[in-house]
Design an enzyme around this catalytic site. Structure first.
Site, PDB file in Angstrom:
ATOM      1  N   GLY A  18      76.732 -30.538 -41.247  1.00 64.70           N
ATOM      2  CA  GLY A  18      75.415 -29.963 -41.030  1.00 64.70           C
ATOM      3  C   GLY A  18      74.702 -29.539 -42.301  1.00 64.70           C
ATOM      4  N   LYS A  19      75.008 -30.193 -43.413  1.00 59.96           N
ATOM      5  CA  LYS A  19      74.345 -29.844 -44.681  1.00 59.96           C
ATOM      6  C   LYS A  19      72.830 -29.943 -44.567  1.00 59.96           C
ATOM      7  CE  LYS A  19      76.095 -32.819 -47.514  1.00 59.96           C
ATOM      8  NZ  LYS A  19      76.890 -33.567 -46.511  1.00 59.96           N
ATOM      9  N   LYS A  41      67.350 -35.466 -51.825  1.00 60.76           N
ATOM     10  CA  LYS A  41      68.599 -36.101 -51.402  1.00 60.76           C
ATOM     11  C   LYS A  41      68.751 -37.307 -52.335  1.00 60.76           C
ATOM     12  CE  LYS A  41      71.864 -36.956 -48.089  1.00 60.76           C
ATOM     13  NZ  LYS A  41      72.885 -36.010 -47.598  1.00 60.76           N
ATOM     14  N   GLU A 120      70.458 -31.746 -52.214  1.00 61.42           N
ATOM     15  CA  GLU A 120      71.569 -31.936 -51.274  1.00 61.42           C
ATOM     16  C   GLU A 120      72.446 -33.106 -51.675  1.00 61.42           C
ATOM     17  OE1 GLU A 120      72.221 -33.517 -46.817  1.00 61.42           O
ATOM     18  OE2 GLU A 120      70.564 -32.096 -47.026  1.00 61.42           O
ATOM     19  N   GLY A 121      73.743 -32.865 -51.667  1.00 61.36           N
ATOM     20  CA  GLY A 121      74.695 -33.919 -51.962  1.00 61.36           C
ATOM     21  C   GLY A 121      74.899 -34.852 -50.780  1.00 61.36           C
ATOM     22  N   ALA A 122      75.899 -35.705 -50.890  1.00 62.31           N
ATOM     23  CA  ALA A 122      76.244 -36.641 -49.813  1.00 62.31           C
ATOM     24  C   ALA A 122      77.720 -36.447 -49.510  1.00 62.31           C
ATOM     25  CB  ALA A 122      75.961 -38.081 -50.245  1.00 62.31           C
ATOM     26  N   PRO A 209      74.791 -20.374 -35.061  1.00 61.87           N
ATOM     27  CA  PRO A 209      75.335 -20.956 -33.832  1.00 61.87           C
ATOM     28  C   PRO A 209      74.725 -22.332 -33.597  1.00 61.87           C
ATOM     29  CG  PRO A 209      73.614 -19.387 -33.299  1.00 61.87           C
ATOM     30  CD  PRO A 209      73.793 -19.317 -34.795  1.00 61.87           C
ATOM     31  N   ARG A 210      75.203 -23.014 -32.589  1.00 66.04           N
ATOM     32  CA  ARG A 210      74.599 -24.309 -32.257  1.00 66.04           C
ATOM     33  C   ARG A 210      73.155 -24.072 -31.830  1.00 66.04           C
ATOM     34  NH1 ARG A 210      78.558 -28.093 -28.807  1.00 66.04           N
ATOM     35  NH2 ARG A 210      77.103 -29.641 -29.617  1.00 66.04           N
TER      36      ARG A 210
END
Length: 231
Positions: A18-19, A41, A120-122, A209-210
């Site tokens: 979930g990044k 990204k 953001e990484g991968a 939370p979800r």
């Protein structure tokens, strides 16, 4: 809320933690607080052709969540077709991934002013780029503090501590971490979070939370530890 420019590298304890969702929630939280935001990204594997250009869903989500208006190619300069390890996807396309090239793309984009930048990484921290370099080397070359997204599931304590240790060995500070509740939850969620809070050398930015939307997730996050940190 005023802020000096803050820039962070977002990594995860694994792939599919979930990044991007958490990054978008952090960007949403910042926007709600009146901050300008940008996100990158630099490398994405798993793309579809849209209007003659290969694009990645995660990169498009970041593009939509930030306040800056940047062209897709700036947000995601290297878009690989197959949803597999990036160095393998690149080899299938006859390409070679290099830290120096990715660093150039990122540093160029980061010259655009914004209160908060996320890169953001991968996948996880040590995703290979080539036989000699990993994505950790990109974060190290950029000298960015790291935000770690922890998927709260079986094995999360080990994964989080190993990732935090690897970040430290790279010489980078862990600026904060997010407990992302993906999938069915353990009956000892609170105990797992308590253990990580005690053992990780960084503040907990939130327990998410979800959620059905990044707006809902943003309600569970705090930017204060990030905005108060020194670059």
């Amino acid at each position: 809320m005023a802020s000096s420019r803050k820039k962070f590298f977002v990594t995860g304890t694994d792939t599919e933690v979930g990044k991007t969702f958490i990054s978008c929630a952090l960007l949403t939280k910042a926007r709600q607080q009146g901050l300008t935001t940008g996100a990158l990204k630099p490398l994405a594997a798993g793309c579809e052709e849209i209007d003659g250009q290969w694009q990645n869903d995660d990169a498009r989500a970041l593009q939509a969540a930030m306040t800056l208006s940047l062209p897709y190619q700036t947000v995601n300069p290297i878009a690989l077709k197959a949803a597999i390890a990036p160095h393998i996807a690149a080899a299938q396309e006859g390409k070679r991934l290099q830290v120096a090239r990715l660093e150039g793309f990122v540093k160029g984009a980061l010259t655009t002013p914004a209160d908060l930048w996320l890169v953001e990484g991968a996948g996880g921290w040590l995703v290979p780029l080539n036989p000699a370099e990993t994505l950790a080397d990109l974060a190290k070359s950029l000298e960015l503090p790291v935000i770690m997204v922890v998927a709260m599931r079986l094995g999360c304590i080990n994964h989080a501590l190993l990732t935090a240790q690897a970040i430290k060995l790279s010489g980078l500070p862990l600026a904060g971490w997010v407990a992302n509740c993906v999938g069915p939850q353990s009956s000892v969620l609170a105990e797992n979070i308590g253990t990580l809070r005690a053992l990780l050398p960084a503040p907990l930015l939130g327990v998410v939370p979800r959620c059905d939307s990044v707006e809902a997730a943003a309600e569970h996050l705090s930017l204060e530890p990030l905005l108060a940190s020194t670059d």
